[in-house]
Design a protein around this motif. Structure first.
Motif, PDB file in Angstrom:
ATOM      1  N   MET A  18       0.836  -1.214   0.000  1.00 40.79           N
ATOM      2  CA  MET A  18       0.000   0.000   0.000  1.00 40.79           C
ATOM      3  C   MET A  18       0.867   1.259   0.000  1.00 40.79           C
ATOM      4  N   ALA A  19       2.038   1.170   0.619  1.00 44.61           N
ATOM      5  CA  ALA A  19       2.942   2.325   0.614  1.00 44.61           C
ATOM      6  C   ALA A  19       3.312   2.697  -0.825  1.00 44.61           C
ATOM      7  N   GLY A  20       3.294   1.706  -1.697  1.00 48.05           N
ATOM      8  CA  GLY A  20       3.584   1.949  -3.106  1.00 48.05           C
ATOM      9  C   GLY A  20       2.512   2.765  -3.807  1.00 48.05           C
ATOM     10  N   HIS A  38       1.443   5.530  -2.741  1.00 54.61           N
ATOM     11  CA  HIS A  38       1.590   6.899  -2.239  1.00 54.61           C
ATOM     12  C   HIS A  38       1.227   7.974  -3.271  1.00 54.61           C
ATOM     13  N   LEU A  39       1.758   7.838  -4.466  1.00 48.00           N
ATOM     14  CA  LEU A  39       1.550   8.902  -5.461  1.00 48.00           C
ATOM     15  C   LEU A  39       0.130   8.925  -6.004  1.00 48.00           C
ATOM     16  N   GLU A  68      -2.437   8.521  -3.933  1.00 47.35           N
ATOM     17  CA  GLU A  68      -3.291   8.900  -2.819  1.00 47.35           C
ATOM     18  C   GLU A  68      -3.364  10.418  -2.735  1.00 47.35           C
TER      19      GLU A  68
END
Lengths: 262, 315
Positions: free
Chosen positions: A100-102, A104-105, A107
């Motif tokens: 999910m951190a991937g 980021h862009l 979100e």
């Protein structure tokens, strides 16, 4: 269509010329591999492409735009993603959170909305979770989404990094020895995964020591030795190049490469 | 149950039930101090636990809030509003000093924040025309009983303060827990574990650290304002180095990775010295010893250690 072009890249560390006049282009839909003996400058080149080092001379272009020396997070914004040779996993987070951190862009970033738990923030979280779940499934980790990443096996972590890179929806993905330390079966799975990522339209750049893998999945190979490009072309031409055989493959390696192609 | 709802229910229940153990009004006073420290420490959990940065100068932000509340009413700002003004001030100062110093790593950053805390202490001690100097200054009192009387409840001042601070802590903890499980919080945790990997995903590492730093400064500032209003007196000691260490020790003892740790750490280290007043002289030694023991015996802190105990019990 995305392309990465390197123009005449050169960098020195102290008196050592680590890279000298390296140029090539990697196109979308293709796997471009960089090979060469230890110390040839592969990792240095990788670090220049990903914005960790600034070259002394030369340019890095993405779709014709000069991005030389841009910070890694700006390069990510331009559609670049990567995996790491010595795994860089968020170990205290679950496998799902890692991926999910991937997102980021993708979100909407608003810390206050996040702190107050506003619907916009929750919706964003849900969408990221769905995308991350899909990426985990694609690399075969759908079943371990909620396990802490620190509990996964080495082979699983390698694939977790690939899922994380995939979920950024990057058009240019760099793999730094994705199969290092994996057994034959795991290595084969990663082969297939990388091929499918390229055929989905991403430009893939690969550093790998496993010659079978390189020969099997590359569309295009760059051979480095002592910081210079000594050969470039299809697996077929590279394997037959006498310079490459001498500098890197050796007689045994050339045979193995031939076996992989056959 | 979502982690946010769980934190809300557990913390609310604890704070509602705690007064059953209070034999006298004096205990409500200790309770207020515990809650104010919990607020500071919750901010530190965001900084140390989420994004992994150490600050030895957070008393500086605490003092900014405390003195905003002490000084500003003389300039026509109502005391309640000074909490907000102080928080905005602390956020601006954090943004201003955070930009250059957050580029530093590990102990370099710790030393830089230490310098900041000392700077605030120095200004508060020297600028006597504004701050009353080393003697401190009186804070305009507010009528905390009023909202309760509106509801027809007769209540003692210290007890009113307890409930006000309890609400502040619940809000603070809910906000921090929301953050942990949100996109911004995930970016913070990613930066904590591997900044190269985080950057490769497009996360602006410097900006993420700065955001956490500002949030933690706001928590400390609000806590400072509350303490000023509660004590009706402020001194430069609010910015003292040892106060920064206190906040840090509470965070580490409770466990920086969870908001429950904030409450546990603040509870133990605020109430112990009150219970053992005979040992008042040795308070700072105690902080040091606790810090060392926590590091040696349970680096994760108390809250995760307790959680582990429970999950083991279930198996």
């Amino acid at each position: 269509m995305t392309s990465l072009t390197l123009e005449n890249i050169g960098i020195s560390f102290g008196g050592l010329r680590a890279l000298d006049g390296v140029s090539f282009t990697a196109n979308s839909g293709e796997v471009t591999s960089i090979i060469g003996p230890n110390g040839a400058g592969k990792t240095t080149l990788f670090n220049i492409i990903t914005g960790i080092y600034q070259p002394d001379i030369g340019k890095v272009l993405i779709d014709g735009t000069d991005v030389t020396g841009e910070a890694p997070h700006d390069l990510a914004r331009r559609g670049m993603a990567r995996t790491f040779q010595n795994l860089q996993i968020f170990e205290q987070m679950s496998a799902l959170d890692n991926v999910m951190a991937g997102r980021h862009l993708h979100e909407r970033r608003n810390v206050l909305a996040d702190m107050f738990g506003l619907p916009s923030s929750r919706k964003c979280n849900r969408e990221s979770a769905i995308a991350a779940q899909a990426a985990l499934k694609r690399v075969g980790l759908g079943g371990v989404a909620n396990r802490p990443a620190g509990d996964l096996s080495y082979g699983q972590l390698k694939r977790l990094e690939i899922a994380r890179a995939l979920t950024t929806e990057a058009s240019l993905i760099l793999f730094d020895e994705p199969a290092a330390g994996c057994n034959a079966v795991e290595s084969r799975e990663i082969d297939d995964l990388i091929s499918s990522i390229a055929s989905d339209g991403a430009a893939v750049i690969l550093i790998e020591h496993d010659m079978r893998m390189v020969m099997r999945i590359s569309s295009h190979i760059i051979v480095l030795d002592h910081g210079r490009k000594i050969a470039e072309g299809t697996p077929e031409t590279v394997r037959k190049s006498p310079q490459v055989v001498e500098a890197y493959l050796g007689v045994h390696g050339a045979k193995e490469a031939g076996a992989a192609l056959a | 149950m979502s982690p946010v709802l769980r934190a809300f229910l557990i913390i609310s229940a604890l704070l509602l039930l705690a007064p059953l153990l209070f034999p006298s009004v004096y205990y409500y006073r200790i309770g207020v101090l515990v809650l104010i420290n919990t607020l500071s420490v919750t901010g530190m959990v965001v900084l140390l636990g989420y994004v992994g940065l150490v600050s030895l100068g957070h008393a500086g932000f605490f003092a900014i809030g405390a003195y905003a509340t002490a000084v500003l009413p003389a300039y026509g700002i109502p005391p309640i509003l000074t909490i907000l003004v102080g928080a905005i001030g602390a956020a601006l100062v954090a943004a201003f000093i955070g930009k250059p110093i957050l580029r530093l790593k590990g102990h370099y950053l710790a030393i830089a924040t230490l310098g900041f805390g000392m700077l605030v202490w120095m200004v508060l001690s020297k600028e006597a025309w504004l701050t009353g100097g080393p003697d401190g200054m009186v804070v305009e009192s507010i009528d905390v009983k009023a909202p309760f009387e509106l509801l027809g409840i007769k209540i003692k001042t210290a007890i009113a303060w307890y409930w006000i601070c309890a609400v502040a802590v619940v809000i603070g903890i809910v906000l921090a827990t929301n953050l942990a499980n949100s996109p911004a919080g995930r970016a913070m945790r990613a930066v904590h574990e591997s900044d190269v990997a985080a950057a490769s995903l497009g996360i602006d590492v410097a900006r993420t650290k700065l955001t956490a730093f500002i949030i933690s400064a706001v928590y400390a500032s609000v806590a400072g304002s509350l303490l000023a209003l509660f004590n009706r007196y402020v001194t430069p000691d609010t910015a003292d180095f040892l106060h920064s260490i206190e906040i840090m020790t509470m965070t580490v003892l409770g466990g920086a990775s969870s908001v429950y740790g904030a409450l546990i750490g603040a509870l133990i280290l605020t109430s112990l010295p009150q219970m053992l007043t005979v040992f008042a002289e040795y308070e700072n030694m105690m902080f040091g010893a606790i810090m060392i023991l926590t590091m040696v015996l349970m680096r994760q802190g108390l809250a995760p250690a307790i959680a582990q105990l429970f999950s083991r019990g279930r198996k």
